[in-house]
Write an enzyme that holds these catalytic residues in place. Sequence first.
Site, PDB file in Angstrom:
ATOM      1  N   HIS A  82       0.852  -1.185   0.000  1.00 22.87           N
ATOM      2  CA  HIS A  82       0.000   0.000   0.000  1.00 22.87           C
ATOM      3  C   HIS A  82       0.891   1.239   0.000  1.00 22.87           C
ATOM      4  O   HIS A  82       1.862   1.315   0.751  1.00 22.87           O
ATOM      5  CB  HIS A  82      -0.882  -0.017   1.260  1.00 22.87           C
ATOM      6  CG  HIS A  82      -1.657   1.253   1.491  1.00 22.87           C
ATOM      7  ND1 HIS A  82      -1.326   2.157   2.488  1.00 22.87           N
ATOM      8  CD2 HIS A  82      -2.728   1.778   0.848  1.00 22.87           C
ATOM      9  CE1 HIS A  82      -2.186   3.161   2.462  1.00 22.87           C
ATOM     10  NE2 HIS A  82      -3.039   2.965   1.486  1.00 22.87           N
ATOM     11  N   HIS A  98       1.368  10.948  -1.630  1.00 23.15           N
ATOM     12  CA  HIS A  98       0.126  10.741  -0.878  1.00 23.15           C
ATOM     13  C   HIS A  98      -0.579  12.093  -0.797  1.00 23.15           C
ATOM     14  O   HIS A  98      -0.200  12.961  -0.015  1.00 23.15           O
ATOM     15  CB  HIS A  98       0.432  10.190   0.511  1.00 23.15           C
ATOM     16  CG  HIS A  98      -0.766   9.628   1.200  1.00 23.15           C
ATOM     17  ND1 HIS A  98      -0.828   9.421   2.553  1.00 23.15           N
ATOM     18  CD2 HIS A  98      -1.954   9.216   0.711  1.00 23.15           C
ATOM     19  CE1 HIS A  98      -2.003   8.917   2.871  1.00 23.15           C
ATOM     20  NE2 HIS A  98      -2.699   8.780   1.767  1.00 23.15           N
TER      21      HIS A  98
END
Length: 556
Positions: free
Chosen positions: A110, A156
Site C-alpha cells: 500500500h 500521498h
Amino acid sequence: MQSFEVFGCFLRHFRPKRDVLPDDIKHVIENYSENGMMNVRNLRDFLKDVQGQSDEDANAIFEKAKHHNLLQHKGLHLLQFLFSDLNHPLSAILDDMKSPISHYYIYTSHNTYLTGNQFTSDSSVRPIIRALQKSVRGIELDLWPNSTNTDINVCHGRTLTSSVKLRKCLKVIKDYAFCSSDYPVIITFEDHLNRKLRAKVAIMVKNTFGDMLVQPKKDYKLTELPSPADLKRKIGISTKPPNESLESETNTPQKNVLFPTISDCFQSKDDSNENSTQEVIEMEGEVPEYRDLIAIHAAKHKGDVLDSLHVDPNKVRRLSMSEQELIEACKEYGQQIVRRGEGNILRVYPKGTRLDSSNYNPYDGWKHGAQMVAFNMQGYEKNLWLMQGMFRANNGCGYVKKPKFLLEGDPTFRPNEVKKILKVKVYMGEGWHLEFHHAHFDYCSPPDFYAKVGIAGYEDDKTPRMCKTKSIEDDWWPIWDEVFEFPIRVPELALLRIEVKDNDTTKKNEFGGQTCLPVSELRTGVRCVPLYDKKGEKYKYIKLLMRFEFIIPITC
C-alpha cells in the site's frame, strides 16, 4: 570465558556451554555419524529415518555442502549441517501457477513509494525497490499533477509527504520487477489526473515497459483472468477507466484541502528543471489510449454493498475496499464476498486513520478470499510478520494458491474439524553473540532467553496466547528442549509464529528474533529455523533448531 563489569568495581565471569546438547540431538549424532561426521550412507539413513525424506538425494546434498563450506575430508559435519540452510524448514514444491490470477493471494503493498508514516514522510523509489526485491507483486502509485500541471508526481495527496517523479518510479519497477520472482507485477494507479496528463502517463508506461506490458486488445472484454504462468515477466496496469466526458482539458491543480497554505504534493524533491528534450521524445509518435493500457479494470466500493459485489459473467473487475468496509460487509455478506473473489480481484487497503503506517489483521481479507491484501511494508509489527510468513510459501514467488473452499465452494470443508495436530519441539538456538554486542541485553550478564510459539490462522486455529518455554539464565546458547502441540483445522491458512525474547525483571523483555512459517509447507524432522528482525530482515547468524511432526487424529 565472557566477563561482565558490575557496578564498575568487579567482574562476573560466564563460561559458554556450547558443548551441551539436547538428548534427541545426541541420539542423532550417535546413530547417524561417526564422531559427529557423516558419510553419504549416514546421511541417507538420517534423511529417511528422521527427516522423512526417503527420496532425497544424499549425493546432491553432499555436493551442495561443498559450496557451504560444510564438507571436510572426513565427511559432513552433522551438527553444522543441522544448523545450515541446507536443512531449511520449508518444502520447495511449487504450484504450477496455471490457474487464473484470481485463485491466488498476491503479495501487495500500500502506498509503496512512502518511506515512513502516511502524513509527513518522504516519497522515494527506494521502498519500491525493496518491495520488489522481497517479491512483492502488487505496487501502488498515487498519481497527481505537479505545480504547473505539466508533469506527473507520485505522492500521498492532501498530506505533507514529499513527492517523486512518476518517470523514476516506472524506471525502477522495470529494472527490479523480476529480480526475485518471474511472476507478474500488477501496478495499481490511484489516478488524480486530467485527460491531458493521462495521455502523458500512457506514453510513459508504453515507452518504459515496451513488450513487458500486458496490453489487452482494443475493445476486448476480459471474462477470465489469465494465469501467473501465462504472464511470466509481464507488468500489468490496474486502475479505474477514466470517464472522459466529465473531464476538462484545462483542469487546474487541486489545492490541499487540509492545509491550503502548503503546496499539496506539487513540489518534488527532484523537481529541478527537467530536460525539455525528454518531454519532446515522450510526446512523439502515436499516443496510446490510457484506457487501452488497463489490464484489470478497477472499481471502488461506493453505496450499496450488494451492487459492489454483483458478479458480471461478462466482465472481470478489481474491487477495492478499506479494511473497515470489508469487516462491515462481511458481517452480512461474507459468502457473497467469497463467491465474487472466485473470478474477480478484491483489494483491501488500510483505513485512513493509520497515519503511523501500521497494518490490520491480514486474515480479515484472506479468510474471505481477498487476493490483494495491501500492507504498509515500511512498518514493523506482528501483522506485517504474518504477511511476510504467508508469502514464504510457494518458494517466496509472491503468489500463494488460495484454499479450495475459497475457490469452488468445497462441500467437504468443515472448519470445526481438526485435520492434523502439529507437534513442535524447540531444542536450542545460537547466533545472538555474533549479531549483538555482549552487553546488548544485559550489562551485567549474558541474556536469559525464552521462546514463544503459537498459531495464527483461520478462526479457531488461532492460539489465544502463545506457548512459552522456560527462560534459560545467563546463556547465549540456550537449550529449551520443550514440546508443544497445536490442533489445526485449516492447514492451508495456518502460520506457525515463533519469537525469542530476553527475560528482564527490571524492564520490558527485549526482542531477540521472530519468524512466521506456513504450516502447509513445513518439513517434518529436525530443522534449522532462521530468525528475522522486527522489520523482517533475516539475521545472518541467529537460528533455532526445532523438530516438526504432524499427527493425524483418529476419527470415530
